[in-house]
Design an enzyme around this catalytic site. Structure first.
Site, mmCIF file in Angstrom:
data_model
loop_
_atom_site.group_PDB
_atom_site.id
_atom_site.type_symbol
_atom_site.label_atom_id
_atom_site.label_comp_id
_atom_site.label_asym_id
_atom_site.label_seq_id
_atom_site.Cartn_x
_atom_site.Cartn_y
_atom_site.Cartn_z
ATOM 1 N N GLY A 92 0.844 -1.208 0.000
ATOM 2 C CA GLY A 92 0.000 0.000 0.000
ATOM 3 C C GLY A 92 0.874 1.250 0.000
ATOM 4 N NE ARG A 109 13.951 16.427 -2.939
ATOM 5 C CZ ARG A 109 14.465 16.960 -1.831
ATOM 6 N NH1 ARG A 109 14.464 16.258 -0.711
ATOM 7 N NH2 ARG A 109 14.969 18.182 -1.855
ATOM 8 N NE ARG A 156 -2.110 -4.509 -0.947
ATOM 9 C CZ ARG A 156 -1.647 -3.810 0.093
ATOM 10 N NH1 ARG A 156 -0.521 -4.154 0.660
ATOM 11 N NH2 ARG A 156 -2.326 -2.779 0.564
ATOM 12 C CG ASP A 183 3.460 -6.679 7.597
ATOM 13 O OD1 ASP A 183 2.950 -6.227 6.550
ATOM 14 O OD2 ASP A 183 2.789 -7.239 8.482
ATOM 15 C CB THR A 218 2.848 1.035 6.099
ATOM 16 O OG1 THR A 218 1.498 0.770 6.504
ATOM 17 C CG2 THR A 218 3.732 0.828 7.324
ATOM 18 C CG ASP A 232 -1.556 -0.096 7.963
ATOM 19 O OD1 ASP A 232 -2.480 0.715 7.728
ATOM 20 O OD2 ASP A 232 -1.344 -1.109 7.275
ATOM 21 C CG ASP A 262 1.585 -2.434 10.483
ATOM 22 O OD1 ASP A 262 2.436 -1.749 9.884
ATOM 23 O OD2 ASP A 262 0.876 -3.275 9.909
ATOM 24 N NE ARG A 297 -17.074 15.773 17.401
ATOM 25 C CZ ARG A 297 -17.270 14.825 18.321
ATOM 26 N NH1 ARG A 297 -18.477 14.561 18.786
ATOM 27 N NH2 ARG A 297 -16.268 14.105 18.748
ATOM 28 C CG MET A 320 -7.857 1.967 5.435
ATOM 29 S SD MET A 320 -6.749 2.328 4.055
ATOM 30 C CE MET A 320 -7.788 1.773 2.699
ATOM 31 N NE ARG A 346 -1.874 -4.747 5.730
ATOM 32 C CZ ARG A 346 -2.350 -5.033 4.516
ATOM 33 N NH1 ARG A 346 -3.054 -6.111 4.312
ATOM 34 N NH2 ARG A 346 -2.093 -4.236 3.511
ATOM 35 C CB SER A 388 -23.899 14.722 17.702
ATOM 36 O OG SER A 388 -22.949 15.564 18.308
ATOM 37 N NE ARG A 411 -28.091 9.205 7.899
ATOM 38 C CZ ARG A 411 -29.266 9.020 8.500
ATOM 39 N NH1 ARG A 411 -29.383 8.134 9.477
ATOM 40 N NH2 ARG A 411 -30.325 9.724 8.141
ATOM 41 C CG HIS A 420 -8.103 3.008 -0.954
ATOM 42 N ND1 HIS A 420 -9.196 2.179 -0.803
ATOM 43 C CD2 HIS A 420 -7.018 2.199 -0.987
ATOM 44 C CE1 HIS A 420 -8.781 0.928 -0.781
ATOM 45 N NE2 HIS A 420 -7.469 0.908 -0.884
ATOM 46 C CG LEU A 421 -11.047 10.186 1.061
ATOM 47 C CD1 LEU A 421 -12.088 10.651 2.055
ATOM 48 C CD2 LEU A 421 -10.425 11.372 0.354
HETATM 49 O O1 F6P Z 1 -1.431 -1.274 4.627
HETATM 50 C C1 F6P Z 1 -2.031 -0.114 4.181
HETATM 51 C C2 F6P Z 1 -3.506 -0.327 3.945
HETATM 52 O O2 F6P Z 1 -4.063 0.910 3.534
HETATM 53 C C3 F6P Z 1 -4.287 -0.886 5.130
HETATM 54 O O3 F6P Z 1 -4.568 0.077 6.101
HETATM 55 C C4 F6P Z 1 -5.498 -1.460 4.439
HETATM 56 O O4 F6P Z 1 -6.053 -2.507 5.199
HETATM 57 C C5 F6P Z 1 -4.927 -1.967 3.139
HETATM 58 O O5 F6P Z 1 -3.705 -1.266 2.924
HETATM 59 C C6 F6P Z 1 -5.834 -1.782 1.954
HETATM 60 O O6 F6P Z 1 -5.223 -2.383 0.854
HETATM 61 P P1 F6P Z 1 -5.678 -2.188 -0.663
HETATM 62 O O7 F6P Z 1 -5.219 -0.847 -1.104
HETATM 63 O O8 F6P Z 1 -4.984 -3.288 -1.382
HETATM 64 O O9 F6P Z 1 -7.167 -2.279 -0.669
#
Ligand code: F6P
Length: 327
Positions: free
Chosen positions: A15, A25, A76, A107, A130, A132, A134, A159, A174, A176, A220, A251, A257-258
């Site tokens: 990702g 760079r 990937r 990872d 990444t 994440d 992580d 909000r 997001m 993972r 809220s 809601r 992916h933003l």
């Molecule tokens: O590892 C980065 C990440 O954005 C995670 O937070 C998310 O679970 C995953 O990649 C989404 O992957 P893809 O872009 O393949 O849908």
């Protein structure tokens, strides 16, 4: 030195994350400063298999420090998980006369790098790229800070409308398998609750968090839900809450992916630049199979095996802050 480095290959894999361009760079310009060549490998390990490689000049990486995404593109790659795929990758390294690699990713990227390094004795340095956060051994990964700020901005906007309409918003974040983004964003945006994989949260706790606000005429609430903390994510939590509390006016917003896009923050640009430079320095120190990390604002070397295998836990005081301060 048992080997001489004349050319370093650099790739981004998995990702994408904001700040990857700043890291590319830094790697390219550090190589040039050391008097060696840098080659960009496109589409991660897929480009290594397909020989999608181009020498990069200082000019090629000009004007990219502020750009999100990755100029080298990312993928990937399933084929790289096979010994045959890695053999093709090694053939490309030989053909392109690439003596060492800098891989920027998470990872999955590092797992592939370790195998290639072990099987073909290639010096490889990892840069943690990444959103994440992580990876063990670094306070922050490249892209985490930008993503966190993006999420905070989105929640601030939610909000406004949540307050106007007196609604409960479940916002899916997001990460993972990790809750770092969710928990930090919850603190930064003053969310009423967060659901993360590292801590168990029962329905009653969420009801209590929302109920406390309502008892104080705050009609809220915002609950951040880490994408994999609960099967079905925010939608599943919404279903349970809607059934138990139709009065909540629930809601769901899935940020998706933003969270991976946008211009990197100053922090991400700076750590990416420092880490990229450190990666080339580490190769000249004959380091292999390590990740460059950042601990207390110092560059550290972390064995790739540890960065992948060791579990990074959320800080206890952050979990407490999210719970106590939202009341
Ligand atoms: O590892 C980065 C990440 O954005 C995670 O937070 C998310 O679970 C995953 O990649 C989404 O992957 P893809 O872009 O393949 O849908």
């Amino acid at each position: 030195m048992e080997y001489k480095i004349n050319t370093v290959g650099v790739l981004t894999s998995g990702g994408d994350s904001p700040g990857m361009n700043a890291a590319i760079r830094a790697v390219v310009r550090s190589c040039i400063a050391q008097g060696i060549k840098a080659k960009g490998i496109y589409r991660g390990y897929q480009g290594l298999i397909d020989d999608d490689v181009k020498e990069l000049t200082s000019q090629d990486v000009s004007g990219i420090i502020q750009r999100g995404g990755t100029i080298l593109k990312s993928a990937r790659c399933m084929e790289f998980k096979t010994p045959e795929g890695r053999k093709k990758a090694f053939d490309t390294l030989q053909k392109e006369q690439i003596d060492a690699l800098v891989v920027i990713g998470g990872d999955g990227t590092f797992t592939g790098a370790r195998l290639l390094a072990q099987e073909y004795n290639i010096p490889i340095i990892g840069l943690p790229g990444t959103i994440d956060n992580d990876l063990w051994g670094t306070d922050s990964t490249i892209g985490y800070d930008t993503s966190l700020n993006t999420i905070m901005d989105c929640v601030d906007k939610l909000r406004d409308t949540a307050t106007s309409h007196e609604r409960v918003f479940l916002v899916e974040v997001m990460g993972r398998d990790a809750g770092f983004l969710t928990l930090s964003a919850a603190i930064a945006s003053g969310a009423e609750a967060a659901i993360i994989p590292e801590r168990s949260t029962v329905k009653e706790q969420i009801e209590e968090a929302i109920g406390q606000g309502r008892r104080k005429s705050k009609n809220s609430s915002i609950v951040l839900v880490q994408e994999h903390a609960i099967e079905g994510g925010a939608q599943a939590v919404a279903k349970v809450l809607e059934e138990a509390h139709p009065e909540y006016n629930t809601r769901v917003t899935i940020l998706g992916h933003l969270q991976r896009g946008g211009s990197p923050t100053a922090y991400d640009r700076i750590i990416a630049s420092r880490m990229g430079m450190a990666a080339v320095g580490a190769l000249f120190e004959e380091q292999r199979s390590i990740m460059i990390g950042m601990k207390n604002d110092e560059i550290v070397y972390v064995p790739l095996s540890k960065a992948i295998r060791e579990k990074k836990d959320v800080k206890a005081d952050k979990w407490a802050a999210m719970q106590v301060l939202s009341i």
